[in-house]
Design an enzyme around this catalytic site. Structure first.
Site, PDB file in Angstrom:
ATOM      1  N   ALA A  67       0.864  -1.174   0.000  1.00 28.25           N
ATOM      2  CA  ALA A  67       0.000   0.000   0.000  1.00 28.25           C
ATOM      3  C   ALA A  67       0.904   1.229   0.000  1.00 28.25           C
ATOM      4  O   ALA A  67       2.037   1.180   0.499  1.00 28.25           O
ATOM      5  CB  ALA A  67      -0.883  -0.021   1.233  1.00 28.25           C
ATOM      6  N   GLY A 110       0.653  -4.948   0.893  1.00 25.90           N
ATOM      7  CA  GLY A 110      -0.528  -5.044   0.031  1.00 25.90           C
ATOM      8  C   GLY A 110      -0.206  -5.625  -1.339  1.00 25.90           C
ATOM      9  O   GLY A 110      -1.074  -6.196  -2.001  1.00 25.90           O
ATOM     10  N   GLU A 113      -0.283  -9.241  -0.831  1.00 27.66           N
ATOM     11  CA  GLU A 113      -1.694  -9.599  -0.667  1.00 27.66           C
ATOM     12  C   GLU A 113      -2.399  -9.610  -2.022  1.00 27.66           C
ATOM     13  O   GLU A 113      -3.249 -10.471  -2.287  1.00 27.66           O
ATOM     14  CB  GLU A 113      -2.373  -8.629   0.298  1.00 27.66           C
ATOM     15  N   GLU A 133       4.323  -4.807   7.074  1.00 25.92           N
ATOM     16  CA  GLU A 133       3.468  -3.779   7.682  1.00 25.92           C
ATOM     17  C   GLU A 133       3.821  -3.482   9.136  1.00 25.92           C
ATOM     18  O   GLU A 133       3.775  -2.338   9.586  1.00 25.92           O
ATOM     19  CB  GLU A 133       1.991  -4.207   7.615  1.00 25.92           C
TER      20      GLU A 133
HETATM   21  N1  CO8 Z   1       4.556   3.378  -0.453  1.00 25.54           N
HETATM   22  C1  CO8 Z   1       4.947   4.544  -0.976  1.00 25.54           C
HETATM   23  N2  CO8 Z   1       6.110   4.738  -1.638  1.00 25.54           N
HETATM   24  C2  CO8 Z   1       6.914   3.669  -1.774  1.00 25.54           C
HETATM   25  C3  CO8 Z   1       6.577   2.408  -1.266  1.00 25.54           C
HETATM   26  C4  CO8 Z   1       5.330   2.268  -0.574  1.00 25.54           C
HETATM   27  N3  CO8 Z   1       4.890   1.096  -0.080  1.00 25.54           N
HETATM   28  N4  CO8 Z   1       7.588   1.551  -1.544  1.00 25.54           N
HETATM   29  C5  CO8 Z   1       8.518   2.251  -2.227  1.00 25.54           C
HETATM   30  N5  CO8 Z   1       8.126   3.546  -2.355  1.00 25.54           N
HETATM   31  C6  CO8 Z   1       8.836   4.622  -3.031  1.00 25.54           C
HETATM   32  C7  CO8 Z   1       9.973   5.150  -2.187  1.00 25.54           C
HETATM   33  O1  CO8 Z   1       9.513   6.083  -1.242  1.00 25.54           O
HETATM   34  C8  CO8 Z   1      10.872   5.754  -3.245  1.00 25.54           C
HETATM   35  O2  CO8 Z   1      10.342   7.007  -3.612  1.00 25.54           O
HETATM   36  P1  CO8 Z   1      11.366   8.284  -3.779  1.00 25.54           P
HETATM   37  O3  CO8 Z   1      12.232   7.922  -4.952  1.00 25.54           O
HETATM   38  O4  CO8 Z   1      10.446   9.430  -4.066  1.00 25.54           O
HETATM   39  O5  CO8 Z   1      12.118   8.390  -2.510  1.00 25.54           O
HETATM   40  C9  CO8 Z   1      10.689   4.833  -4.444  1.00 25.54           C
HETATM   41  O6  CO8 Z   1       9.462   4.124  -4.204  1.00 25.54           O
HETATM   42  C10 CO8 Z   1      11.808   3.827  -4.574  1.00 25.54           C
HETATM   43  O7  CO8 Z   1      11.931   3.156  -3.343  1.00 25.54           O
HETATM   44  P2  CO8 Z   1      13.315   3.023  -2.555  1.00 25.54           P
HETATM   45  O8  CO8 Z   1      14.218   4.154  -2.884  1.00 25.54           O
HETATM   46  O9  CO8 Z   1      13.004   2.784  -1.119  1.00 25.54           O
HETATM   47  O10 CO8 Z   1      13.877   1.690  -3.257  1.00 25.54           O
HETATM   48  P3  CO8 Z   1      14.864   0.597  -2.606  1.00 25.54           P
HETATM   49  O11 CO8 Z   1      15.206  -0.315  -3.739  1.00 25.54           O
HETATM   50  O12 CO8 Z   1      15.949   1.228  -1.836  1.00 25.54           O
HETATM   51  O13 CO8 Z   1      13.945  -0.194  -1.535  1.00 25.54           O
HETATM   52  C11 CO8 Z   1      11.951  -1.357  -0.817  1.00 25.54           C
HETATM   53  C12 CO8 Z   1      12.859  -0.942  -2.009  1.00 25.54           C
HETATM   54  C13 CO8 Z   1      12.684  -2.328   0.102  1.00 25.54           C
HETATM   55  C14 CO8 Z   1      10.715  -2.044  -1.413  1.00 25.54           C
HETATM   56  C15 CO8 Z   1      11.551  -0.093  -0.021  1.00 25.54           C
HETATM   57  O14 CO8 Z   1      11.060   0.886  -0.916  1.00 25.54           O
HETATM   58  C16 CO8 Z   1      10.485  -0.346   1.003  1.00 25.54           C
HETATM   59  O15 CO8 Z   1      10.769  -0.849   2.083  1.00 25.54           O
HETATM   60  N6  CO8 Z   1       9.219   0.029   0.677  1.00 25.54           N
HETATM   61  C17 CO8 Z   1       8.111  -0.097   1.603  1.00 25.54           C
HETATM   62  C18 CO8 Z   1       7.665  -1.529   1.689  1.00 25.54           C
HETATM   63  C19 CO8 Z   1       6.550  -1.649   2.693  1.00 25.54           C
HETATM   64  O16 CO8 Z   1       6.687  -1.380   3.870  1.00 25.54           O
HETATM   65  N7  CO8 Z   1       5.370  -2.114   2.206  1.00 25.54           N
HETATM   66  C20 CO8 Z   1       4.209  -2.298   3.044  1.00 25.54           C
HETATM   67  C21 CO8 Z   1       3.393  -1.044   3.069  1.00 25.54           C
HETATM   68  S1  CO8 Z   1       2.069  -1.104   4.259  1.00 25.54           S
HETATM   69  C22 CO8 Z   1       0.916  -2.067   3.472  1.00 25.54           C
HETATM   70  O17 CO8 Z   1       1.064  -2.590   2.393  1.00 25.54           O
HETATM   71  C23 CO8 Z   1      -0.351  -2.156   4.268  1.00 25.54           C
HETATM   72  C24 CO8 Z   1      -1.402  -3.051   3.666  1.00 25.54           C
HETATM   73  C25 CO8 Z   1      -2.684  -2.762   4.365  1.00 25.54           C
HETATM   74  C26 CO8 Z   1      -3.889  -3.309   3.712  1.00 25.54           C
HETATM   75  C27 CO8 Z   1      -3.880  -3.449   2.226  1.00 25.54           C
HETATM   76  C28 CO8 Z   1      -3.981  -2.150   1.518  1.00 25.54           C
HETATM   77  C29 CO8 Z   1      -3.396  -2.199   0.116  1.00 25.54           C
END
Ligand code: CO8
Length: 259
Positions: A67, A110, A113, A133
């Site tokens: 998400a 998500g 999921e 999450e």
């Molecule tokens: N949300 C928003 N932006 C994101 C997300 C995300 N989940 N993941 C990556 N991005 C963005 C980053 O902020 C970054 O943006 P910017 O260039 O503007 O800084 C861009 O994507 C590239 O990401 P990274 O620079 O972080 O790339 P890396 O290769 O260094 O890292 C990762 C990749 C490991 C995937 C890292 O981006 C990360 O940890 N992302 C978050 C993953 C996460 O926590 N996901 C779970 C989110 S919570 C969730 O899904 C709740 C579900 C609830 C119910 C279901 C609803 C859908």
């Protein structure tokens, strides 16, 4: 506010529809506009016409990294409740034809999921799966604690959901989370190949297999076996059953009509 209408790219190939998540700048994070578009597209997919399978994919770096955290950072419980995201997910879950997730890169939160809403998951060797999450103070909310537990069992699901640990495709495969692992550059073609093979099979039989497996896993064994038996009995009245068995006996290729 107007929404971009290309957050999910749709390629209609007749028997197979390809849906491609399209927010590469944020690793295909699932914001509300994207989820609304995806739900609308899925609601529009029906099994009466030529459609036989859906391939759901992202890009080479990410299926979906969860998400959109920016989209959730400032909202409270009531905002979250009023989003009624369950309705958007139901549209995906109710898809009448098989859905194949073609996963390269990240399938997190998500995103994982969403992949688990599919019926078959094809993963590239470099794919990464996880339910992180808990690391941002929340928990899975679209099946991450439930579909995952049904797929891999309590102890693997607990490990992933309680630690937020990210695992690779081979480990995901070993625990039963993905159907097949292939070379990264083969993921989409492999998924398309499966979709086309399914598209060549008798569609009512395919639909019944999907329905019985999905409904059966939430029923008692005896109820699920009865469901399976009834579905099999129904298939005995389809034209495609007579055609399939006649073709086998006559040693020719079957020609299915979907009746
Ligand atoms: N949300 C928003 N932006 C994101 C997300 C995300 N989940 N993941 C990556 N991005 C963005 C980053 O902020 C970054 O943006 P910017 O260039 O503007 O800084 C861009 O994507 C590239 O990401 P990274 O620079 O972080 O790339 P890396 O290769 O260094 O890292 C990762 C990749 C490991 C995937 C890292 O981006 C990360 O940890 N992302 C978050 C993953 C996460 O926590 N996901 C779970 C989110 S919570 C969730 O899904 C709740 C579900 C609830 C119910 C279901 C609803 C859908």
């Amino acid at each position: 506010m107007t929404e971009k209408n290309d957050l999910v790219l749709v390629e209609d190939l007749g028997a197979v529809v390809v849906l491609r998540l399209n927010r590469p700048e944020v690793l295909n994070a699932l914001n509300m506009p994207l989820r609304r578009q995806l739900a609308t597209i899925f609601e529009g997919l029906t099994d009466g016409g030529t459609l036989r399978a859906v391939v759901l994919t992202g890009d080479e770096k990410s299926f979906a990294a969860g998400a959109d955290i920016a989209d959730m950072a400032q909202i409270d419980s009531v905002d979250m409740y009023l989003r009624h995201t369950e309705r958007l997910w139901e549209a995906v879950a109710r898809c009448p034809v098989p859905v194949i997730a073609a996963v390269n890169g990240f399938a997190l939160g998500g995103g994982m999921e969403l992949a688990m809403h599919a019926d078959i998951i094809i993963a590239g060797k470099s794919a990464r799966f996880g339910q992180p999450e808990v690391k941002v103070g929340i928990m899975p909310g679209a099946g991450g604690t439930q579909r995952l537990t049904r797929a891999v069992g309590k102890f693997k699901a607990m490990r992933l959901c309680l630690t937020g640990e990210i695992i690779d495709a081979d480990e995901a495969s070993a625990m039963g989370l993905v159907s097949e692992v292939v070379e990264d550059d083969q993921v989409f073609d492999h998924a398309m190949g499966l979709a086309r093979r399914i598209a060549g099979l008798p569609p009512i039989a395919v639909n019944q297999v999907k329905e019985v497996i999905l409904h059966g896993q939430d029923a008692s064994l005896s109820a699920a076996l009865a469901l399976e038996r009834k579905a099999l009995q129904i298939l005995f009245s389809t034209q495609d059953k007579f055609e399939g068995m006649a073709a086998f006996t006559e040693k020719r290729r079957p020609s299915y009509t979907g009746r």
